[in-house]
Structure formats: structure tokens, C-alpha cells
Scaffold this motif. Structure first.
Motif, PDB file in Angstrom:
ATOM      1  N   ARG A   1       0.835  -1.191   0.000  1.00  0.00           N
ATOM      2  CA  ARG A   1       0.000   0.000   0.000  1.00  0.00           C
ATOM      3  C   ARG A   1       0.878   1.251   0.000  1.00  0.00           C
ATOM      4  NH1 ARG A   1      -3.024  -1.438   4.237  1.00  0.00           N
ATOM      5  NH2 ARG A   1      -4.299  -2.855   3.007  1.00  0.00           N
ATOM      6  N   ARG A   2       1.933   1.198   0.808  1.00  0.00           N
ATOM      7  CA  ARG A   2       2.854   2.330   0.875  1.00  0.00           C
ATOM      8  C   ARG A   2       3.551   2.536  -0.471  1.00  0.00           C
ATOM      9  NH1 ARG A   2       5.859   0.690   5.265  1.00  0.00           N
ATOM     10  NH2 ARG A   2       7.447  -0.028   3.829  1.00  0.00           N
TER      11      ARG A   2
ATOM     12  N   GLU B   1       1.215   4.179  -2.981  1.00  0.00           N
ATOM     13  CA  GLU B   1       1.061   5.615  -2.724  1.00  0.00           C
ATOM     14  C   GLU B   1       2.280   6.410  -3.176  1.00  0.00           C
ATOM     15  OE1 GLU B   1       0.419   5.806   1.463  1.00  0.00           O
ATOM     16  OE2 GLU B   1      -1.557   4.851   1.309  1.00  0.00           O
ATOM     17  N   ARG B   2       3.459   5.906  -2.817  1.00  0.00           N
ATOM     18  CA  ARG B   2       4.676   6.653  -3.124  1.00  0.00           C
ATOM     19  C   ARG B   2       4.979   6.655  -4.611  1.00  0.00           C
ATOM     20  NH1 ARG B   2       8.690   5.166   1.895  1.00  0.00           N
ATOM     21  NH2 ARG B   2       7.393   6.115   3.496  1.00  0.00           N
TER      22      ARG B   2
ATOM     23  N   ASP C   1      11.874   8.381  -0.775  1.00  0.00           N
ATOM     24  CA  ASP C   1      10.753   7.622  -0.218  1.00  0.00           C
ATOM     25  C   ASP C   1      10.390   6.460  -1.138  1.00  0.00           C
ATOM     26  OD1 ASP C   1      10.507   9.278   1.906  1.00  0.00           O
ATOM     27  OD2 ASP C   1       8.704  10.303   1.215  1.00  0.00           O
TER      28      ASP C   1
ATOM     29  N   ALA D   1      10.448   2.458  -0.383  1.00  0.00           N
ATOM     30  CA  ALA D   1       9.220   1.664  -0.465  1.00  0.00           C
ATOM     31  C   ALA D   1       9.369   0.469  -1.398  1.00  0.00           C
ATOM     32  CB  ALA D   1       8.052   2.535  -0.918  1.00  0.00           C
TER      33      ALA D   1
ATOM     34  N   CYS E   1      10.097  -3.284  -0.324  1.00  0.00           N
ATOM     35  CA  CYS E   1       9.150  -4.262   0.213  1.00  0.00           C
ATOM     36  C   CYS E   1       9.041  -5.447  -0.751  1.00  0.00           C
ATOM     37  CB  CYS E   1       7.773  -3.635   0.454  1.00  0.00           C
ATOM     38  SG  CYS E   1       6.765  -3.456  -1.020  1.00  0.00           S
TER      39      CYS E   1
END
Lengths: 198, 198
Positions: free
Chosen positions: A41-42, A45-46, B9, B13, B16
């Protein structure tokens, strides 16, 4: 046949990442769904935010979400040094490996008329204008040592010369940990010609 | 120091994803920003959608955005065969490699009391109920040939036995293209014991 169309879509979309083929995309999709939905999810978004908001710095052309990137806006850096690189990745590599404290100029490519990359596309007018401001004392040319990179370096050197700014080029030579036996002839010739007094 | 916080950022990310370290994440971020913003936008959308909407099929427990997955909802498939696998990836592997036309049941794990994976977590009540319906004639046990996978297989066989359903297990043996010399002893013993008449 997959049990879920959304999953098949996700697997297909993951392949836009470099080096990710069908198998890897599958593994990635299953991994995040099974074990790291928060991370996914992160990432979503990023990724959306980065694609939407990151443009180019108006001064050095590197990636930046602001008109002026963090490096250009940093008053602590030496404004008399300007290092020219082909891409933001090259900039990051220099930033991480060296203690360089000057500014950068990112060409976003290299001279390659066949691909439509001419002086205008490389922002050389912007660079010439910057040199004309008189603050820069040394132009450090860090284009890649390829045919196109060398041609670009040559043009940059002329630009510096026209503005009476000293131009320098990254040293070519034997890489650390390299063995003479396995180094290509061009590099070895460069290293030999550019030998330094001990 | 990166020129853009949003970029930093994004790089963070991307980690992951399985098998993606700092360098690869960097390369991925720069690649999509430089060359494939449309692909990145699509990936962001599909990732968000998948994470939000994909749950588990109420019948077979595989990944599905609907209460009943596409496989379970498919009337053309043989309802007398039920193949039990540990994960949706295993299901996909069987689906892609074999001509199997029956149904699946996904455990979403394997028997492992220390990790809190017991019969309840594996949905064995759901499976028992399915076997009790009487439609299934053969339970094909396709758990992995690990210690835990074998323990799971044993329990599944008991379950099938209790419901008077025939249970079978994937054959162990020499993999195609494998050489006897390099195969582990356990596999070789299995292959020897399970030899077939020509």
C-alpha cells in the motif's frame, strides 16, 4: 488461468520494473499479498506521488519535486564547482562515492543526433547561461567513457573554453581491484598515458 | 544525499518487494521516472486495487476478489477431484504445468504448531465439510516434500480416510534432467522405492 483477474493485472503491471520477468513478477505479487500488504500500500502511494510530482530542477535538471532541487538550494555547497553528468543516477553515484561538495548539472542524456539528442535537448543553453554568470570556476565533466559520452565531453569542454572556465574530466585508468591482465586495451592505454608521479 | 525526498521515499518503499535491495530499488525508481511513468502509474493503481480488493475465496481459500474465485465458479471443471496445496503460488504452478482440470483447496500454510499453524488455521474444518458433501472422489495431496509438508500430508490423508475419500500424493523421484549422481539420498531412496514397471 489465474483465480483472480486483479492478481493477473498486478503481475502484468509489475513487469514495467527493470529486470522483472513473468516469474519474478508472480513471486513479487504473491509475496506482497501474502506477507506485506502494508508495504504494498505504501509503495502504491509513493509510486503514484513520485510519478505525479517529480519533475526536473529548473537549475540543474535533476529529478526534483520543487522548482529548485535540494542540492541547488543548499547554500553550504561550493558554487564554484560544477559537475556535469548524463543522468540523475550518475549524480547519485558520485554523491555517494565521493566527498564532492560542489553543484551538478544533469544532461538527461548524451549527444546522439540519431536519437534526436542535440545541444538543445541536453540543456546546453541553460549550462552556457550558468557559466556566463561567472560563479563557476571549474567544470568537471563526468560523462560516461563511451563514444557518445566522449563526444559530449568534447562539446562541454568547448563550452567551458568559450566561457573561460577551466574544464576537467574524470580520470580513466585501472579500476581498484582490477588486474592488468584482464583490463581492456583502451583502459590500459589510458592508464599508461595518464600515469602519475609517485 | 538525494536531490528529492519523494524519490528517496520511493526507493525505500520499493524494498518491500522480495529480492529488491538498495541498489536495485534505486535502479527501478530511476528507470520508471526516466522511461516509464505510464507503467509506474498503472502499477500504483493495480497495486492499491489488489491490496484493497483481493481477499480469499470462501470455498478454496485462494486469492480472489470475489466471494467465489474464478476456478471454483467454473462449472466446466471436474468436481470429483480436489487438489490440496500449501499456497496460491503452488496452485498456479500446478495449473500452469499440468493439465489438471479439477478443483483446489489452499491451506495458506502448513502444519506448524510452533508458528501457530494448526488445523483451524489451515481451514481443515472447511475441507472436512467439503469432503462430507460427497462430491469429491479423490483428494490429491500436493503439499511440499518438507518435514512440515509431510506432516500436513499425513493429517490430510487421515481426513480423507475419515470421509471415505481416496487420497493420493504427488510422486517423489528423480527430477527431469537430473543426474542420479547429484541427487540427494532422500529423493533417490523415494525414486527407488517408487519404481514403476515399464
Amino acid at each position: 488461468m489465474s483465480s483472480s483477474p486483479l492478481l493477473a493485472d498486478l503481475i502484468e503491471a509489475l513487469r514495467c520494473l527493470p529486470g522483472v520477468g513473468a516469474k519474478t513478477a508472480q513471486r513479487m505479487a504473491f509475496h506482497v499479498l501474502e506477507r506485506d500488504r502494508a508495504g504494498a500500500r505504501r509503495l502504491a502511494e509513493r509510486l503514484a506521488l513520485a510519478v505525479e510530482r517529480i519533475g526536473n530542477c529548473t537549475r540543474c535538471r535533476t529529478f526534483s519535486e520543487d522548482a529548485l532541487c535540494a542540492l541547488c538550494a543548499n547554500d553550504a555547497r561550493d558554487r564554484s564547482l560544477l559537475c556535469v553528468v548524463e543522468t540523475p543516477v550518475d549524480q547519485l553515484a558520485i554523491e555517494q562515492a565521493t566527498g564532492y561538495r560542489g553543484h551538478y548539472f544533469v544532461l538527461l542524456g548524451r549527444l546522439s543526433p540519431l536519437d534526436g539528442m542535440g545541444p538543445k535537448e541536453l540543456g546546453l543553453d541553460l549550462l552556457a547561461q550558468r557559466l556566463a554568470e561567472g560563479e563557476v570556476h571549474e567544470l568537471i565533466i563526468a560523462t560516461n567513457p563511451t563514444v557518445e559520452g566522449e563526444a559530449t565531453a568534447h562539446m562541454l569542454a568547448q563550452l567551458a573554453h568559450a566561457a573561460s572556465v577551466r574544464a576537467s574530466r574524470l580520470a580513466h585508468g585501472v579500476p581498484l581491484g582490477g588486474e592488468l591482465e584482464f583490463i581492456d586495451r583502451g583502459t590500459l592505454a589510458h592508464a599508461f598515458g595518464g600515469r602519475q608521479t609517485l
